[in-house]
Design a protein around this motif. Structure first.
Motif, PDB file in Angstrom:
ATOM      1  N   UNK B 234       0.851  -1.197   0.000  1.00  0.00           N
ATOM      2  CA  UNK B 234       0.000   0.000   0.000  1.00  0.00           C
ATOM      3  C   UNK B 234       0.886   1.246   0.000  1.00  0.00           C
ATOM      4  N   UNK B 237       2.837   1.825  -3.456  1.00  0.00           N
ATOM      5  CA  UNK B 237       1.976   2.283  -4.555  1.00  0.00           C
ATOM      6  C   UNK B 237       1.468   3.707  -4.316  1.00  0.00           C
ATOM      7  N   UNK B 238       1.119   4.012  -3.078  1.00  0.00           N
ATOM      8  CA  UNK B 238       0.584   5.359  -2.853  1.00  0.00           C
ATOM      9  C   UNK B 238       1.701   6.395  -2.768  1.00  0.00           C
ATOM     10  N   UNK B 240       3.721   6.887  -5.165  1.00  0.00           N
ATOM     11  CA  UNK B 240       3.888   7.455  -6.496  1.00  0.00           C
ATOM     12  C   UNK B 240       4.814   6.678  -7.403  1.00  0.00           C
ATOM     13  N   UNK B 241       5.247   5.507  -6.970  1.00  0.00           N
ATOM     14  CA  UNK B 241       6.028   4.633  -7.863  1.00  0.00           C
ATOM     15  C   UNK B 241       5.097   3.542  -8.368  1.00  0.00           C
ATOM     16  N   UNK B 242       5.086   3.326  -9.672  1.00  0.00           N
ATOM     17  CA  UNK B 242       4.357   2.161 -10.180  1.00  0.00           C
ATOM     18  C   UNK B 242       5.408   1.140 -10.608  1.00  0.00           C
ATOM     19  N   UNK B 343      -8.314  -8.356  -4.583  1.00  0.00           N
ATOM     20  CA  UNK B 343      -8.981  -7.432  -3.645  1.00  0.00           C
ATOM     21  C   UNK B 343      -8.410  -6.028  -3.842  1.00  0.00           C
ATOM     22  N   UNK B 344      -9.156  -5.000  -3.417  1.00  0.00           N
ATOM     23  CA  UNK B 344      -8.583  -3.659  -3.454  1.00  0.00           C
ATOM     24  C   UNK B 344      -7.281  -3.636  -2.638  1.00  0.00           C
ATOM     25  N   UNK B 345      -6.314  -2.851  -3.099  1.00  0.00           N
ATOM     26  CA  UNK B 345      -4.980  -2.802  -2.483  1.00  0.00           C
ATOM     27  C   UNK B 345      -5.051  -2.687  -0.950  1.00  0.00           C
ATOM     28  N   UNK B 346      -5.892  -1.782  -0.487  1.00  0.00           N
ATOM     29  CA  UNK B 346      -5.964  -1.484   0.947  1.00  0.00           C
ATOM     30  C   UNK B 346      -6.455  -2.681   1.769  1.00  0.00           C
ATOM     31  N   UNK B 371       0.513 -11.750  -7.369  1.00  0.00           N
ATOM     32  CA  UNK B 371       0.764 -10.420  -7.913  1.00  0.00           C
ATOM     33  C   UNK B 371       0.123  -9.392  -6.992  1.00  0.00           C
ATOM     34  N   UNK B 374      -1.222  -5.661  -7.752  1.00  0.00           N
ATOM     35  CA  UNK B 374      -2.554  -5.318  -8.254  1.00  0.00           C
ATOM     36  C   UNK B 374      -3.654  -6.023  -7.463  1.00  0.00           C
ATOM     37  N   UNK B 376      -3.849  -9.119  -6.453  1.00  0.00           N
ATOM     38  CA  UNK B 376      -4.112 -10.509  -6.852  1.00  0.00           C
ATOM     39  C   UNK B 376      -3.302 -11.485  -6.010  1.00  0.00           C
TER      40      UNK B 376
END
Lengths: 457, 457
Positions: B234, B237-238, B240-242, B343-346, B371, B374, B376
């Motif tokens: 979490x 990703x938040x 700002x790096x993808x 599921x949602x990341x959070x 994964x 995302x 998964x």
């Protein structure tokens, strides 16, 4: 009209209009397509939308959703009358959920407002249409809009995770999920995006957002003619760099911008490419150099913006194009006809050459600009609006442009949508699949009340 | 059977099988779903596929397309008998068109082969499933597969520009165009992708390709438990790096890999994240440092692979996971049940915690990997295949996992598909939209001959 009372019961008297002066405002967009609604209503909730659609279903009345009305193909024009749903009151950003890389919005949110709300978090919603200051997210989704950053970031479709949609019978459905990826069930989300309100009315959307890049840089490359510029685009993309934007201005567009705002520093050349790269600072410098190298042999001059301010100035010039065409010829006005083709990258040089030849053959001003990095060309014609003959000529030229785009494997609309303006080309562009689209339309909207007369359905 | 002669007329005697020993090979995949076909045919052309489907249409016979059979949900298993179309003979790369950033392939092309063909051009097809060495592009499209690089590059859906599809009545249609973006007509391409052969048989695809990154680097972060690892995801990703990949291995998965191949350098910790960044060389170094910083407070150790070889070694360890679970307990075998939630990341930390608690409550080996970038998670259970009781327990655990994923806004399948194995959860996951899917199915395949018994349709 018969339904006034029922509509007022659903929405309140103040949110139902039947006065001609108000109806008129909802009867057109910039495409020349016209159609007067019988009612304009302003829903504030999904339930109100559902109730209006149920009423329309029972009474066989057309229903057309409309955002800012900034469309260019008559998509939100009620060509068969009926009820226009003005979605602009449903303009709330309901949730900014950066931890999940997603936001939840109502369809009436204006694009620019969304990105302003995201900026403090260091995130953005990448689709970036020229109409950012006015267009709504709902309209953007209905037409699968995109804009200048599509070449790297994709279209609106790539950012829609879940939609709340009111179907033709008033059912409220959710099409997707809050996960970033899914392999569960048919992709109804992508079916709704780009369906121009003909399959359902979008009342809420969960959108994926993206981190803002650390840096951006713009490379300005000048060419003797558009054909050379087109060749440079093919070279840049196949060299392994995916720019965040890749825009073209032809000589007419350059002249227009120069005379519209003499402070803009654009040389009077045959064509200009503005190529933006973004990412980490060092990478941006490196990629800008590679883009320059890829253009080297074809360009007459290459300049890399040294600062953010310099880049911003170049984008400012680009944004002036739409308005600037009036400066080419004070007697003539820009019309939106044949203005949004997309072709495979390799076909760009030929297409640019063809547009130039049409301009000479028909003796008409055509200013070509657009998102050349993804094959999307905006061919803006200017005519004397009082001359029937010039309007006819413009339509004849547009017809040639559309047919040529289709014949090289392209599309009549890369981002503006089909609406009514391009409906007559659907058969030609989709000879085998239009029937499938019609079958789906017939199943999900058996009475044909949702935005009738559009998309050749 | 009645149709043997007709099928032989279409395909030639050598491409039609009715022998039990051959039919048996097409009657299962790894999911436990079973169903014996009446015929297996091996078409070589679109016309042959169309003729087979027409015959099936006239005779009300089920038709199921199958690629490599590497599916994990019974998607390609003919649960109602009928004709299996073995698409593996249609395995040609028809065109590599780098100037247009696209390729044209037949559905039987093996994923790995495609990327090998693209490598000399400096390009790749980003979806990267674990089954790369065997799975076909057709299967990948039918299930909207993705794999480790989805977090940055998206799923298969994001790369399909146009499909040639044989519809249920034998019509051959093209769903898209050769342009990189379009706003013309319904998005039938995305409707077909992920529809698991229930709406049509894909016979050709135009796919977008992407330049290979100049560099890649892998960060290995160790954690005391999976919950902390989930929190780190979490945070990354938040921030700002993808990343180009973000994978998790829990302690069971780590132990399995370590005992499967002792040469693998993984510490025996509670959880490991493997986070890859890619791009220009300098940027990769910079981003790797930022990822490390984002994990700092939560991780017990962080290591950045110093070389390409070191990175490759880490991915090698990751790829061993699927096979390695057998080492946890020699008497027990990995089963593919409840193995692909998203599921949602959070929600990741909570979900990981929940899976661990189920493992204890039901006293069953669950190895969690996947994964995570995302959302998964692959939850791999190992049971004694001879014990009815353990199989029942596994299904009970899977049921809990599925329901929990749905309850937090997630999905029962992020990339493996629904098939028959997850069909019973469609109503729960798609309470409002399953009916729409059924309407579309009914319209496009009124007799229900295309892959019946799947997706809860």
């Amino acid at each position: 009209m018969m339904l006034t009372k029922e509509l007022e019961d659903i929405l309140g008297k103040e949110n139902v209009s039947t006065r001609m002066s108000e109806l008129y405002c909802y009867s057109f967009d910039a495409s020349g397509v016209e159609g007067l609604p019988d009612f304009v209503v302003r829903p504030a909730t999904t339930e109100q939308v559902a109730d209006v659609v149920k009423l329309a279903d029972m009474s066989n009345t057309p229903v057309v959703a409309r955002g800012a009305g900034s469309g260019l193909c008559g998509g939100a024009v009620p060509v068969e009358g009926g009820i226009v749903l003005d979605m602009c009151s449903m303009d709330h950003i309901l949730d900014i959920d950066i931890d999940n890389l997603q936001i939840t919005v109502e369809p009436g949110v204006v694009h620019e407002k969304l990105n302003k709300a995201l900026e403090p978090y260091g995130f953005f919603f990448p689709p970036d249409p020229g109409s950012t200051a006015m267009c709504t997210i709902g309209g953007l989704m209905a037409n699968n809009g995109s804009g200048i950053r599509c070449v790297k970031y994709g279209t609106t479709r790539n950012y829609v995770l879940d939609l709340e949609v009111v179907m033709a019978d008033g059912r409220i459905v959710h099409t997707g999920s809050k996960t970033l990826k899914t392999a569960s069930g048919y992709d109804l989300t992508d079916l709704m995006v780009g369906s121009e309100g003909t399959l359902g009315i979008i009342t809420k959307a969960v959108l994926k957002v993206h981190p803002l890049p650390h840096a951006r840089s713009v490379i300005l490359a000048s060419f003797d003619n558009t054909t050379l510029a087109g060749k440079a685009v093919v070279k840049v993309l196949s060299s392994g760099i995916i720019p965040s934007a890749c825009e073209i201005l032809d000589s007419t567009a350059i002249k227009a911008v120069r005379s519209f705002d003499p402070s803009v520093e654009l040389s009077d050349v045959g064509a200009i490419l503005m190529i933006e790269v973004d990412g980490m600072e060092n990478a941006v410098r490196e990629e800008a150099a590679l883009v320059g190298k890829a253009c080297e042999e074809l360009a007459s001059a290459i300049k890399v913006a040294e600062s953010g301010a310099e880049s911003e100035n170049l984008w400012k010039a680009r944004r002036l194009v739409g308005a600037a065409i009036s400066k080419i010829d004070v007697k003539r006005t820009r019309i939106y006809v044949g203005e949004d083709i997309g072709v495979p990258i390799k076909e760009l040089p030929g297409m640019l050459e063809y547009v130039r030849s049409l301009s000479e053959e028909f003796d008409i001003h055509i200013m070509t600009y657009g998102h050349i990095g993804d094959g999307n060309l905006h061919t803006g014609m200017a005519i004397d609006m009082l001359s029937e003959e010039e309007l006819e000529t413009a339509h004849a030229v547009a017809d040639r442009i559309y047919r040529r785009a289709i014949s090289v494997g392209g599309t009549v609309s890369a981002e503006h949508g089909v609406g009514k303006a391009r409906a007559m080309y659907m058969e030609l562009e989709h000879p085998t699949s239009l029937e499938i689209m019609r079958q789906i339309k017939k199943t999900l909207d058996p009475k044909g009340i949702l935005n009738p007369g559009k998309m050749g359905l």
